[in-house]
Design an enzyme around this catalytic site. Structure first.
Site, PDB file in Angstrom:
ATOM      1  CD  GLU A 291      -2.908  -1.265   2.298  1.00 33.00           C
ATOM      2  OE1 GLU A 291      -2.658  -0.644   3.337  1.00 33.00           O
ATOM      3  OE2 GLU A 291      -3.946  -1.931   2.128  1.00 33.00           O
ATOM      4  CG  ASP A 370      -7.500  -5.301   5.361  1.00 33.68           C
ATOM      5  OD1 ASP A 370      -6.883  -5.482   6.414  1.00 33.68           O
ATOM      6  OD2 ASP A 370      -7.622  -4.184   4.816  1.00 33.68           O
ATOM      7  CD  GLU A 398      -9.693  -0.887   8.214  1.00 32.87           C
ATOM      8  OE1 GLU A 398      -8.750  -1.423   8.827  1.00 32.87           O
ATOM      9  OE2 GLU A 398      -9.612  -0.491   7.040  1.00 32.87           O
TER      10      GLU A 398
HETATM   11  C1  BDP Z   1      -6.028  -2.018   6.268  1.00 32.85           C
HETATM   12  C2  BDP Z   1      -6.309  -0.597   6.619  1.00 32.85           C
HETATM   13  C3  BDP Z   1      -5.149   0.323   6.421  1.00 32.85           C
HETATM   14  C4  BDP Z   1      -3.906  -0.263   7.021  1.00 32.85           C
HETATM   15  C5  BDP Z   1      -3.670  -1.650   6.455  1.00 32.85           C
HETATM   16  C6  BDP Z   1      -2.507  -2.379   7.129  1.00 32.85           C
HETATM   17  O1  BDP Z   1      -7.413  -0.163   5.861  1.00 32.85           O
HETATM   18  O2  BDP Z   1      -5.476   1.552   7.009  1.00 32.85           O
HETATM   19  O3  BDP Z   1      -2.813   0.540   6.804  1.00 32.85           O
HETATM   20  O4  BDP Z   1      -4.785  -2.456   6.666  1.00 32.85           O
HETATM   21  O5  BDP Z   1      -2.772  -3.331   7.837  1.00 32.85           O
HETATM   22  O6  BDP Z   1      -6.938  -2.778   6.999  1.00 32.85           O
HETATM   23  O7  BDP Z   1      -1.356  -2.028   6.931  1.00 32.85           O
END
Ligand code: BDP
Length: 680
Positions: A291, A370, A398
């Site tokens: 990401e 996730d 989340e």
């Molecule tokens: C996702 C989230 C994000 C996190 C990412 C992570 O949306 O904000 O940075 O995981 O785990 O669930 O790095």
């Protein structure tokens, strides 16, 4: 026995009125605080133990003395003893303790100071039972050596993500106005709560390391040291999330290549300075090549090369790098079967098994996607026997209601930890997690710590599951209820306990019922992830699809015709998941694309299941809201009101979910509800 010359530490500063004591209200200390206690041993954590007992005695009239050696002739009800020799069948390590009750005296013995602290909180949990009938010697030790919370806290407020990324409990407990909070009392109080549920490490900044936060590693390490100082009295080690590009962005080097000598020297030196500031520093947490975060791929190196670079820098000091396995390409569309996001962690990491240093822990999200309300367990766990794995769960809600909805996650985490990758006779996830349990924290500077007061249960139970992954999750929820609400001190203990159980025990399943069905996941509003948007991510490159069309729904992840993901499991599970006939209902749409008329094991069709569960989910929220309302005379008014308000929002949200999901699938499929209910 002579009384120690040491002056007794001051009683703990009482919490400001507006900060909730969570699972450590003074009432929880009544049994302990009304007894005579001897605390025996020396050291900073023994001081903490003594301070706790002194505080409890101040509240309930008991007494406490410090002694250097235990003495049998001294009358006391409780002896908390830091002793060299433990009468236990196996070594209990620095964190274990024994407890025995004989001839009217309860004795807790620990070889390490942390053990004494955990023994003390065990006595608190037992309450009067610690001082009742005799008890044979019991040995306690944590099953997992590392029980860590990751705080996704930014030092500076991020323009999109705010101060706490995915935080639903106010600001950060550690950072305020772009620097470490001057007032560390709140941090210390947090450490106390964490110690009481078994957490022993905290990573204090976001895994997405932005420009300001990168400096915590170097010129701002003093601020981390302040936080570490406030957590240390409760046996908690501090960890730091670092950017893989640090040699470039902080060191001015031309590369961050993990095999470059100058890069290795830079990390060694930077790490030396960290330990000069924080001698008991726990280590680093790294999100790399994920990401947008930098990583070793830029240099054609593997993630083992990347992790080992940091592991080598930490090794001289006994530190650990937690290297996250959350690596996937978020800019790819669904091109072919190999780009299924669910496959990514396995595809990247399993070939590297055996190549990580001993002090490198691979931190794996519990599911392949996730933190959805329902996912299969990640196939990485179980496929890397020569790597120390930590399992990562998400206490911050989340995707599970953002602490506006009640969703007690212990039953879900427990399912994960008890799951056996090799089938019924194999080792459980809890046993395989040699690198520990990690949870993304749900706490912030909200007076109730977690926004929703009932979300405290998630923080509490995740720590306790790290201590004992095979613990009964409902038993742990009961523990939390008992400590937090001290029902025995209320007018109607049974009604209170029954009510709290009713709102907590099935809340995860209720949430599952009114949100994305049968393991398909997501269907949330893009970006903030709150509330329904069935197609919100359907045509974006994040790889989180449901593939609903007029005929059916679900993702074909079979080996035969799909992405092949099901084949990442060991044989027994690969077979179970491969066929819709054997795949568990709750995961059906994760593994299979099926027609709406497909009949589940439950006997219902997929489409009817979707309709029914969404109506049921809303009805269950309505019921839970009523139950909560009925506890108004038994719960402290401010807390009651806060939860009652959140129930209004939960109910609104649940109805919205129901209406979106049901009408979406009604329009796609054209199949009416068998019970003739109105679908918008
Ligand atoms: C996702 C989230 C994000 C996190 C990412 C992570 O949306 O904000 O940075 O995981 O785990 O669930 O790095």
């Amino acid at each position: 026995m002579r009384r120690s010359a040491r002056t007794a530490p001051a009683a703990l500063t009482p919490l400001a009125d507006h900060v909730d004591p969570a699972w450590l209200p003074s009432e929880a200390f009544r049994a302990l605080g009304s007894r005579r206690t001897v605390v025996c041993g020396t050291g900073a954590l023994v001081d903490t133990v003594h301070g706790e007992v002194a505080w409890a005695c101040g509240a309930f009239g008991g007494s406490v003395v410090r002694a250097e050696e235990p003495a049998d002739d001294r009358p006391c009800d409780l002896l908390l003893h830091l002793g060299e020799r433990l009468d236990a069948p196996e070594p209990l390590g620095d964190e274990g303790f024994t407890l025995v009750r004989r001839r009217g005296r309860t004795t807790v013995t620990a070889a390490g100071q942390r053990g004494l602290l955990y023994g003390l909180f065990h006595v608190v949990r037992l309450g009067e039972a610690a001082f009742g009938a005799s008890r044979a010697r019991e040995a306690h030790r944590p099953a997992l050596a590392s029980r860590m919370l990751d705080h996704w806290d930014n030092v500076a407020v991020h323009p999109v993500m705010g101060q706490v990324e995915r935080g639903y409990a106010g600001g950060s407990l550690f950072w305020r106005d772009g620097r470490a909070r001057g007032d560390l009392e709140r941090v210390r109080t947090y450490g106390r709560l964490l110690a009481a549920c078994g957490i022993n490490a905290v990573a204090v900044n976001n895994v997405n390391v932005h420009a300001t936060e990168a400096h915590l590693l170097t010129d701002r390490i003093g601020e981390v040291a302040e936080i570490a100082g406030a957590l240390r009295p409760y046996g908690i080690r501090t960890q730091l999330s670092v950017t893989f590009a640090a040699p470039l962005v902080l060191g001015g080097l031309a590369t961050a290549d993990p095999l470059d000598e100058a890069v290795r020297a830079w990390w060694a030196e930077a790490t030396g300075r960290v330990y000069a500031a924080i001698p008991d520093f726990g280590g680093y947490v790294v999100k790399a090549d994920s990401e947008g975060q930098p990583g070793p791929f830029a240099y054609g190196r593997s993630h083992a090369d990347g992790a080992n670079l940091l592991a080598d820098a930490l090794a001289p000091y006994g530190g650990t790098v937690h290297w996250r396995a959350f690596v996937y390409d978020h800019r790819q569309d669904w091109r072919d079967r190999s780009t299924d996001r669910a496959r990514a962690a396995y595809d990247h990491f399993v070939p590297l098994d055996g190549r990580f240093r001993d002090n490198a822990v691979l931190q794996v999200k519990h599911g392949p996607m996730d933190f959805q309300v329902r996912e299969p367990v990640s196939p990485v766990i179980g496929a890397m026997p020569r790597t120390r794995l930590a399992v990562e769960v998400q206490a911050t809600q989340e995707y599970t209601g953002q602490q506006r909805h009640v969703c007690a996650l212990a039953p879900m985490w427990s399912q994960v930890l008890r799951w056996r990758p090799e089938g019924a006779t194999g080792t459980s996830v809890g046993e395989l997690a040699r690198g520990g349990l990690v949870a993304v924290s749900n706490a912030g500077d909200d007076p109730y710590w977690t926004g929703h007061p009932l979300a405290q249960a998630n923080l509490y139970t995740v720590g306790r599951l790290g201590w004992q992954p095979d613990a009964d999750p409902f038993g742990l929820l009961d523990e939390w209820i008992d400590l937090t609400f001290t029902p025995a001190r209320t007018e109607a203990p049974e009604r209170l306990v029954a009510g709290l159980r009713a709102v907590l025990y099935r809340s995860w399943r209720t949430y599952e019922k009114y949100t994305a069905p049968l393991g398909v996941g997501f269907m949330v509003q893009p970006g903030h992830h709150y509330g329904p948007s069935v197609d919100g991510y359907e045509y974006s490159p994040w790889g989180t699809y449901h593939f609903a069309d007029r005929d059916g729904v679900g993702v074909d992840r079979t080996r035969a015709t799909g992405t092949g993901y099901a084949g990442q499991y060991a044989k027994p599970w690969a077979e179970v998941y491969e066929s819709p006939d054997t795949c568990p209902d709750e995961l059906l749409l994760f593994f299979h694309h099926v027609p709406y008329g497909h009949v589940l094991h439950s006997g219902r069709t997929v489409i009817q299941h979707i309709y029914d569960t969404h109506f049921e989910g809303v009805a269950e929220v309505e019921e839970a809201r009523q139950v909560w309302a009925s506890l108004v005379d038994l719960v402290e008014p401010a807390r009651h009101t806060r939860v009652a308000e959140r129930y209004e929002e939960q109910l609104r949200g649940a109805r919205e979910w129901r209406d979106h999901i049901n009408s979406y699938f009604f329009r796609k499929s054209g199949v009416p509800d068998a019970h003739g209910r109105r679908i918008h």
